[in-house]
Design a protein around this motif. Structure first.
Motif, mmCIF file in Angstrom:
data_model
loop_
_atom_site.group_PDB
_atom_site.id
_atom_site.type_symbol
_atom_site.label_atom_id
_atom_site.label_comp_id
_atom_site.label_asym_id
_atom_site.label_seq_id
_atom_site.Cartn_x
_atom_site.Cartn_y
_atom_site.Cartn_z
ATOM 1 N N ARG A 54 69.170 27.351 43.584
ATOM 2 C CA ARG A 54 69.719 27.283 45.000
ATOM 3 C C ARG A 54 70.148 25.957 45.164
ATOM 4 O O ARG A 54 69.496 24.970 44.671
ATOM 5 C CB ARG A 54 68.552 27.734 45.630
ATOM 6 N N HIS A 56 66.844 30.017 56.387
ATOM 7 C CA HIS A 56 67.430 29.969 55.172
ATOM 8 C C HIS A 56 66.503 30.161 53.862
ATOM 9 O O HIS A 56 66.906 29.756 52.628
ATOM 10 C CB HIS A 56 68.294 28.714 54.934
ATOM 11 N N GLY A 103 64.773 30.963 50.697
ATOM 12 C CA GLY A 103 65.358 32.045 49.809
ATOM 13 C C GLY A 103 66.864 31.793 49.322
ATOM 14 O O GLY A 103 67.366 32.190 48.127
ATOM 15 N N ASP A 104 67.392 31.050 50.227
ATOM 16 C CA ASP A 104 69.106 30.803 50.044
ATOM 17 C C ASP A 104 69.198 29.130 49.656
ATOM 18 O O ASP A 104 69.914 28.676 49.053
ATOM 19 C CB ASP A 104 69.744 31.012 51.183
ATOM 20 N N LEU A 105 68.128 28.310 50.168
ATOM 21 C CA LEU A 105 68.017 26.909 50.129
ATOM 22 C C LEU A 105 66.788 26.372 50.088
ATOM 23 O O LEU A 105 65.743 26.863 50.743
ATOM 24 C CB LEU A 105 68.862 26.673 51.629
ATOM 25 N N ARG A 161 73.849 24.135 43.627
ATOM 26 C CA ARG A 161 72.902 25.188 43.117
ATOM 27 C C ARG A 161 72.615 24.881 41.676
ATOM 28 O O ARG A 161 71.452 25.206 41.061
ATOM 29 C CB ARG A 161 73.887 26.364 42.846
ATOM 30 N N THR A 204 74.915 25.529 55.833
ATOM 31 C CA THR A 204 75.844 26.494 55.414
ATOM 32 C C THR A 204 76.822 25.988 54.250
ATOM 33 O O THR A 204 77.221 26.935 53.521
ATOM 34 C CB THR A 204 76.495 26.998 56.755
ATOM 35 N N ILE A 228 75.172 26.186 51.127
ATOM 36 C CA ILE A 228 74.873 27.703 50.537
ATOM 37 C C ILE A 228 76.281 28.345 50.307
ATOM 38 O O ILE A 228 76.048 29.058 49.347
ATOM 39 C CB ILE A 228 73.985 28.353 51.653
ATOM 40 N N GLU A 229 77.461 28.257 51.140
ATOM 41 C CA GLU A 229 78.476 28.919 50.776
ATOM 42 C C GLU A 229 79.320 27.982 49.719
ATOM 43 O O GLU A 229 80.505 28.479 49.474
ATOM 44 C CB GLU A 229 79.161 29.147 52.070
#
Length: 192
Positions: free
Chosen positions: A64, A92, A94-96, A128, A150, A153-154
């Motif tokens: 992540r 966020h 779990g994503d970051l 990541r 963002t 993550i993106e």
């Protein structure tokens, strides 16, 4: 001659009933004062973030994107940014990853040196794969933090904000060989 107990209580400055009423009143006032002063407040956002912060090696190996915030408990800018950082970290999760490293803790001296921390708050931004891709210097508003998160993550370019940028591939000796001046190194607590 001895007076009955209730007569003795009535003759004293405060009888048993009055003492109980005063004790109850004092307890009620103490609870009221406790409540007005904040009661048992939960930890401040900065402390909450620091407590749930994953270990840096784990975060960088998690797959992540990761934000590492160098901070200090006494830093007002760090404290003012903490509620937004905590809220966005929760959104966020779990994503970051958000990792906090206190510059006053000698345990983090190698990281302070590795990432050339010379002021706080300083955010190090990782993709990541755990590769350092950027840095943010100074306090950030919630919208700015959201935009940075963002982008991580993106996997889009970092936002164009003052004090945010991608890291140059040139470092130390390579910068000098390329004719660039080496940056002056100061400690994170110097603010200079």
């Amino acid at each position: 001659m001895t007076l009955p107990n209730h007569a003795a209580e009535e003759g004293s400055p405060l009888g048993r009933r009055e003492r109980m009423i005063l004790a109850a009143l004092a307890a009620a006032l103490a609870l009221l004062l406790f409540g007005l002063r904040g009661g048992l407040q939960p930890q401040a956002p900065l402390e909450q973030l620091a407590r749930r912060s994953p270990e840096l090696p784990f975060a960088l190996a998690s797959g992540r994107p990761t934000i590492v915030e160098f901070y200090a408990d006494w830093c007002e800018a760090c404290r003012s940014m903490a509620p937004a950082m905590a809220a966005l970290e929760s959104e966020h999760r779990g994503d970051l990853n958000v990792v906090l490293l206190n510059v006053d803790n000698p345990r983090w001296s190698p990281e302070i040196d590795r990432y050339s921390v010379n002021g706080i708050p300083q955010l190090e931004l990782f993709d990541r794969g755990g590769r350092s891709i950027g840095r943010s210097l100074g306090a950030r508003s919630r919208p700015e933090l959201a935009t940075i998160m963002t982008a991580l993550i993106e996997e889009t370019p970092l936002p164009l904000l003052a004090g945010v940028g991608s890291l140059s591939p040139l470092t130390g000796g390579e910068a000098l060989a390329a004719g660039q001046a080496a940056p002056a190194q100061t400690g994170p607590r110097s603010h200079g």
